[in-house]
Scaffold this motif. Structure first.
Motif, short mmCIF file in Angstrom:
data_model
loop_
_atom_site.label_atom_id
_atom_site.label_comp_id
_atom_site.label_asym_id
_atom_site.label_seq_id
_atom_site.Cartn_x
_atom_site.Cartn_y
_atom_site.Cartn_z
N ASN A 111 43.04 -2.43 27.18
CA ASN A 111 41.38 -2.16 27.26
C ASN A 111 40.77 -2.80 28.64
N GLU A 112 39.35 -3.07 28.51
CA GLU A 112 38.84 -3.58 29.79
C GLU A 112 39.16 -4.94 30.42
N GLN A 113 39.71 -5.60 29.50
CA GLN A 113 40.26 -7.17 29.80
C GLN A 113 41.41 -7.04 30.54
N TYR A 114 41.78 -8.10 31.23
CA TYR A 114 42.90 -8.49 31.75
C TYR A 114 43.99 -8.42 30.86
N VAL A 115 45.23 -8.10 31.10
CA VAL A 115 46.42 -8.14 30.21
C VAL A 115 46.81 -9.51 30.10
N THR A 116 47.42 -10.16 28.80
CA THR A 116 47.57 -11.43 28.58
C THR A 116 49.08 -11.45 28.03
N VAL A 117 49.76 -10.38 28.28
CA VAL A 117 51.36 -10.78 27.89
C VAL A 117 52.06 -10.29 29.36
N PRO A 118 53.24 -10.83 29.25
CA PRO A 118 53.98 -10.78 30.57
C PRO A 118 54.40 -9.55 30.97
N PRO A 119 54.54 -8.85 31.98
CA PRO A 119 55.44 -7.47 32.26
C PRO A 119 56.77 -8.06 32.06
N LYS A 120 57.77 -7.04 32.27
CA LYS A 120 58.98 -6.96 32.20
C LYS A 120 59.44 -7.39 33.81
N VAL A 121 58.64 -6.54 34.62
CA VAL A 121 58.92 -6.59 36.18
C VAL A 121 57.58 -6.49 36.96
N VAL A 122 57.42 -7.29 37.95
CA VAL A 122 56.34 -7.18 38.80
C VAL A 122 56.67 -6.99 40.16
N ILE A 123 56.17 -6.16 40.90
CA ILE A 123 56.58 -5.84 42.33
C ILE A 123 55.14 -5.85 43.02
N ASP A 149 57.65 -18.23 34.75
CA ASP A 149 57.11 -18.84 33.77
C ASP A 149 56.32 -18.48 32.83
N PHE A 150 55.57 -17.42 32.99
CA PHE A 150 54.93 -16.74 32.27
C PHE A 150 55.80 -15.73 31.22
N GLY A 151 56.80 -15.39 31.85
CA GLY A 151 57.94 -14.87 30.71
C GLY A 151 58.20 -13.39 31.60
N VAL A 152 57.76 -13.29 32.91
CA VAL A 152 58.36 -12.16 33.47
C VAL A 152 59.67 -12.20 33.90
N GLU A 153 60.71 -11.18 33.70
CA GLU A 153 61.84 -11.16 33.78
C GLU A 153 62.60 -10.94 35.34
#
Length: 205
Positions: A111-123, A149-153
Motif C-alpha cells: 500500500n502507500e506505507q513503508y513495507v514492514t516485513v523483511p525482503p529475502k534479498v536487498v541490493i 537482523d531484521f530478517g533479510v537473507e
C-alpha cells in the motif's frame, strides 16, 4: 529551531533541515541525502542531489532486467526506486532493489506505507547518505547488519568508486569481490557487473 553561537558570542538561529532532505533514519539518527547542505544554501536543487548517477542507473537497470526475466513472478515480488522499509520506530531504511517472496509480502499488503516485513534479498548500488552524518564504511556495515537482523537473507552492495561487490549473509563471513566476478543473487541467478559493462563497451569497467 536550533541555535549556533557566532564569533562575537551572540546566539543566532540555525535553519532546521526539512524532512524531505532526510534519506533514512538509522538507530534514530537522521541520515540526510548527500550534498543536502548545498540545497539548503541554494547552490543545488533537491532534484540534483536525489538523482542517481548515470553508471548507478545503468547497473540498477541491468539488475532489474535480469531479475524480471529470471524470477518467477508467481513466487517473488521486486520493489525498487528506493523502496522504504520500516524496521522499527528508530529505523526507516531505503533500498534500490528489494526481492520479496510472495508468502512474506502478498500483494494485499502493498500500500502507500513503508513495507514492514523483511525482503529475502536487498541490493544496493552506491551510497546516497551524506558522509558527514556517518562515514561510508560505518554506514554500509551498520545498515547491512540492521537488515540482516531484521530478517533479510542476503544484502548485496555494489560500489562504483571501488568497483567492488560486498555480499553479506547472517551466518557466514561477509565477502568482498571484484565486480568482474560472478555474484549469486538467488540460486541459479548470478550477475557480473564488470563483464556487463565490458560487453556494453563502457570504459567505466
Amino acid at each position: 529551531m536550533l541555535a549556533t553561537r557566532s564569533k562575537t558570542g551572540t546566539t543566532k538561529p540555525r535553519a532546521e533541515v526539512p524532512s524531505y532532505l532526510i534519506y533514512e533514519h538509522l538507530d534514530g539518527q537522521p541520515i540526510h541525502y548527500k550534498d543536502y547542505r548545498e540545497v539548503m544554501s541554494g547552490t543545488k536543487t533537491f532534484a540534483e542531489i536525489m538523482g542517481s548517477s548515470g553508471i548507478q542507473s545503468l547497473i540498477i537497470a541491468y539488475l532489474q532486467r535480469l531479475l524480471f526475466t529470471r524470477l518467477d513472478e508467481g513466487k517473488f515480488t521486486i520493489l525498487s526506486s528506493e523502496s522504504g522499509l520500516h524496521l522499527d520506530k528508530r529505523n526507516n531504511l531505503a533500498g534500490d532493489i528489494l526481492i520479496f517472496t510472495n508468502e512474506t509480502l502478498p500483494i494485499s499488503a502493498i500500500n502507500e506505507q513503508y513495507v514492514t516485513v523483511p525482503p529475502k534479498v536487498v541490493i544496493e548500488v552506491d551510497i546516497a547518505a551524506d558522509p558527514l552524518d556517518m562515514e561510508a564504511d560505518t554506514y554500509l556495515f551498520t545498515k547491512t547488519q540492521k537488515l540482516l537482523d531484521f530478517g533479510v537473507e542476503k544484502v548485496i552492495w555494489i560500489t562504483t568508486k571501488t568497483k567492488k561487490v560486498t555480499v553479506a549473509t547472517p551466518q557466514a563471513d561477509w565477502q568482498v569481490k571484484d565486480w568482474h566476478k560472478e555474484v549469486e543473487i538467488l540460486e541459479g541467478i548470478t550477475f557480473n557487473v564488470g563483464k556487463y559493462l565490458v560487453e556494453k563497451g563502457s570504459t567505466f569497467a
